[in-house]
Design a protein around this motif. Structure first.
Motif, mmCIF file in Angstrom:
data_model
loop_
_atom_site.group_PDB
_atom_site.id
_atom_site.type_symbol
_atom_site.label_atom_id
_atom_site.label_comp_id
_atom_site.label_asym_id
_atom_site.label_seq_id
_atom_site.Cartn_x
_atom_site.Cartn_y
_atom_site.Cartn_z
ATOM 1 N N GLU A 169 -0.132 -1.072 -11.062
ATOM 2 C CA GLU A 169 -0.736 -2.167 -10.303
ATOM 3 C C GLU A 169 -2.255 -2.071 -10.261
ATOM 4 O O GLU A 169 -2.946 -3.104 -10.313
ATOM 5 C CB GLU A 169 -0.129 -2.209 -8.901
ATOM 6 C CG GLU A 169 1.347 -2.568 -8.935
ATOM 7 C CD GLU A 169 1.973 -2.708 -7.558
ATOM 8 O OE1 GLU A 169 1.270 -2.484 -6.542
ATOM 9 O OE2 GLU A 169 3.173 -3.037 -7.492
ATOM 10 N N LEU A 170 -2.801 -0.855 -10.173
ATOM 11 C CA LEU A 170 -4.257 -0.719 -10.208
ATOM 12 C C LEU A 170 -4.793 -1.080 -11.585
ATOM 13 O O LEU A 170 -5.854 -1.718 -11.708
ATOM 14 C CB LEU A 170 -4.676 0.701 -9.835
ATOM 15 C CG LEU A 170 -4.584 1.089 -8.360
ATOM 16 C CD1 LEU A 170 -5.073 2.512 -8.152
ATOM 17 C CD2 LEU A 170 -5.393 0.140 -7.490
ATOM 18 N N SER A 171 -4.084 -0.693 -12.637
ATOM 19 C CA SER A 171 -4.510 -1.011 -13.990
ATOM 20 C C SER A 171 -4.534 -2.523 -14.205
ATOM 21 O O SER A 171 -5.494 -3.062 -14.771
ATOM 22 C CB SER A 171 -3.569 -0.344 -14.999
ATOM 23 O OG SER A 171 -3.917 -0.691 -16.315
ATOM 24 N N CYS B 26 5.904 6.237 -6.695
ATOM 25 C CA CYS B 26 4.659 5.682 -6.152
ATOM 26 C C CYS B 26 3.510 5.851 -7.146
ATOM 27 O O CYS B 26 2.654 4.969 -7.274
ATOM 28 C CB CYS B 26 4.314 6.351 -4.823
ATOM 29 S SG CYS B 26 5.378 5.861 -3.448
ATOM 30 N N THR B 27 3.476 6.974 -7.833
ATOM 31 C CA THR B 27 2.434 7.226 -8.832
ATOM 32 C C THR B 27 2.509 6.210 -9.956
ATOM 33 O O THR B 27 1.491 5.651 -10.382
ATOM 34 C CB THR B 27 2.560 8.652 -9.406
ATOM 35 O OG1 THR B 27 2.435 9.592 -8.337
ATOM 36 C CG2 THR B 27 1.480 8.923 -10.441
ATOM 37 N N ALA B 28 3.724 5.948 -10.434
ATOM 38 C CA ALA B 28 3.906 4.971 -11.511
ATOM 39 C C ALA B 28 3.503 3.573 -11.047
ATOM 40 O O ALA B 28 2.827 2.831 -11.785
ATOM 41 C CB ALA B 28 5.357 4.981 -11.977
ATOM 42 N N ASN C 132 0.815 -1.205 0.000
ATOM 43 C CA ASN C 132 0.000 0.000 0.000
ATOM 44 C C ASN C 132 0.856 1.266 0.000
ATOM 45 O O ASN C 132 0.560 2.231 -0.695
ATOM 46 C CB ASN C 132 -0.911 -0.010 1.225
ATOM 47 C CG ASN C 132 -1.889 1.132 1.246
ATOM 48 O OD1 ASN C 132 -2.847 1.142 0.495
ATOM 49 N ND2 ASN C 132 -1.646 2.111 2.104
ATOM 50 N N CYS C 133 1.943 1.252 0.779
ATOM 51 C CA CYS C 133 2.819 2.422 0.857
ATOM 52 C C CYS C 133 3.554 2.674 -0.448
ATOM 53 O O CYS C 133 3.872 3.816 -0.778
ATOM 54 C CB CYS C 133 3.825 2.262 1.995
ATOM 55 S SG CYS C 133 3.094 2.335 3.643
ATOM 56 N N THR C 134 3.848 1.615 -1.195
ATOM 57 C CA THR C 134 4.543 1.801 -2.474
ATOM 58 C C THR C 134 3.616 2.408 -3.525
ATOM 59 O O THR C 134 4.083 2.836 -4.580
ATOM 60 C CB THR C 134 5.102 0.471 -3.009
ATOM 61 O OG1 THR C 134 4.032 -0.433 -3.297
ATOM 62 C CG2 THR C 134 6.052 -0.170 -1.997
ATOM 63 N N THR D 157 -6.237 -3.532 -0.421
ATOM 64 C CA THR D 157 -5.886 -2.136 -0.682
ATOM 65 C C THR D 157 -6.041 -1.772 -2.151
ATOM 66 O O THR D 157 -6.292 -0.609 -2.477
ATOM 67 C CB THR D 157 -4.445 -1.833 -0.226
ATOM 68 O OG1 THR D 157 -3.542 -2.743 -0.854
ATOM 69 C CG2 THR D 157 -4.328 -1.975 1.283
ATOM 70 N N LEU D 158 -5.900 -2.734 -3.044
ATOM 71 C CA LEU D 158 -6.112 -2.448 -4.460
ATOM 72 C C LEU D 158 -7.564 -2.055 -4.717
ATOM 73 O O LEU D 158 -7.860 -1.158 -5.506
ATOM 74 C CB LEU D 158 -5.724 -3.659 -5.320
ATOM 75 C CG LEU D 158 -4.224 -3.894 -5.479
ATOM 76 C CD1 LEU D 158 -3.955 -5.286 -6.043
ATOM 77 C CD2 LEU D 158 -3.604 -2.829 -6.369
#
Length: 364
Positions: free
Chosen positions: A252-254, A245-247, A175-177, A332-333
């Motif tokens: 990962e969400l995608s 973190c944005t990248a 989650n922090c990453t 968290t995703l």
């Protein structure tokens, strides 16, 4: 500089906390004490300035509190801030949680003096016991620790520093990453180790509020201010961490949202309730959902899906639910994808400011 930043050491930090108590700015400090080992810290309220010398600063920066505990979770369950002035030291997600809890009258922000970490994240202590044993590391011999985006550095009381590369065995919680809010403007101070090299045990302190600046003057710390060059390095490191973190978040969400079978991953849920216990914005005295799971009137998949809808709009992305999940569900995703969606479609971000109405109450 937008904010003034200062170089301080652990002794200075202790002096700051003692000042808060002695000057009656707060009645108590939310500190911590070792439970079983150096990386298992549990919350402890301190009123005696002498006890501040034991504040576990580097441990909380690197490991956080033990298991389901967090600064915001402790304030929620003890209700200490409703009638008492508290000095709280926690992460940016703790500040977001406190804002949401204030809206629900579970804490009183007016009674809080907030020092927020400006960090890369934390390592869940579940990774450390096995690794320390594997590498013959005596945790009682650790004097200080740092966490960078690539390694955990341990300063030993005897001997050289030990560097542990981050990877599958020891890593910053997922989650922090993916977190793109590493600081919070409502904190009085920020404290972290950006730009601090491993041979130093210093910290960078940022004064964000007028009362924080007043304290700097009272303590006569004007000579500790960092120069423009170091400040530029600090800003660059903070920016690079957010860019990475944005990248990671986008990738990962995608990938998660593109997986058509993603909700089958939650079949593994055991219904243990650890996600509820660790959530800083779940404030029911008794969780009806876990009670139904125990009574077998609700299946476990329904339990986890109901939690997504129940707290999705107030999730502050602390990640404690997943880091404490015994089967490592990608909780968290889901919550991060929901938070992005609420921001895009409703203009709502939980924990950003007090004035924004909770989404599920903002019905036209």
């Amino acid at each position: 500089m937008e904010f003034q930043r200062y170089t301080i050491n652990k002794s200075d930090f202790q002096q700051l906390l003692k000042h808060l108590l002695k000057e009656k700015i707060v009645d108590k400090i939310l500190s911590g004490e070792k439970k079983r080992n150096r990386f298992a810290i549990i919350p402890k309220y301190v009123t005696n300035p002498a006890e501040i010398d034991e504040f576990p600063l580097s441990q909380l920066l690197v490991y956080g509190y033990s298991r389901t505990d967090s600064a915001s979770n402790s304030l929620l369950h003890t209700k200490e801030s409703l009638n008492t002035k508290i000095g709280v030291i926690g992460r940016a997600c703790d500040v977001r949680a406190l804002i949401e809890l204030d809206k629900k009258m579970q804490v009183n922000l007016e009674n809080l003096f907030i020092i927020s970490f400006h960090d890369v994240g934390y390592i869940p202590n579940k990774y450390l016991t096995k690794n320390f044993k594997k590498n013959n590391i005596d945790e009682s011999n650790i004097a200080h620790e740092w966490l960078t985006p690539t390694e955990l550095i341990l300063k030993m009381k005897k001997g050289k520093n030990i560097k542990i590369p981050l990877g599958p065995d020891v890593k910053i919680t997922d989650n922090c990453t993916r977190c793109i809010q590493k600081s919070h403007p409502l904190a009085d101070f920020l404290i972290g180790t950006y730009t601090i090299f491993e041979k130093s045990e210093d910290y960078i302190l940022t004064a964000q509020s007028s009362r924080a600046k007043n304290i700097i003057e009272k303590l006569k710390w004007q000579d500790k201010i960092i120069d423009e060059k170091l400040n530029a390095q600090y800003e660059k490191e903070a920016e690079d961490i957010i860019l990475n973190c944005t990248a990671t978040r986008e990738k990962e969400l995608s990938e998660f949202l593109a997986n058509e079978d993603r909700f089958n991953l939650f079949i593994k849920c055991t219904g243990c309730g650890m996600c509820v216990k660790s959530c800083p914005v779940c404030f029911c005295t008794v969780c009806n959902l876990t009670e139904q799971v125990r009574a077998k009137t609700m299946d476990k998949v329904s339990f986890v899906m109901t939690r997504f809808t129940h707290v999705g709009d107030t999730c502050v992305e602390c990640g404690r639910c997943q880091s404490n999940c015994p089967v490592n569900l990608p909780l968290t995703l889901v919550f991060q994808s929901l938070r992005d969606k609420f921001k895009k479609e409703r203009g709502y971000e939980s924990g950003v400011n007090k004035s924004q109405k909770v989404l599920h109450l903002d019905v036209k």
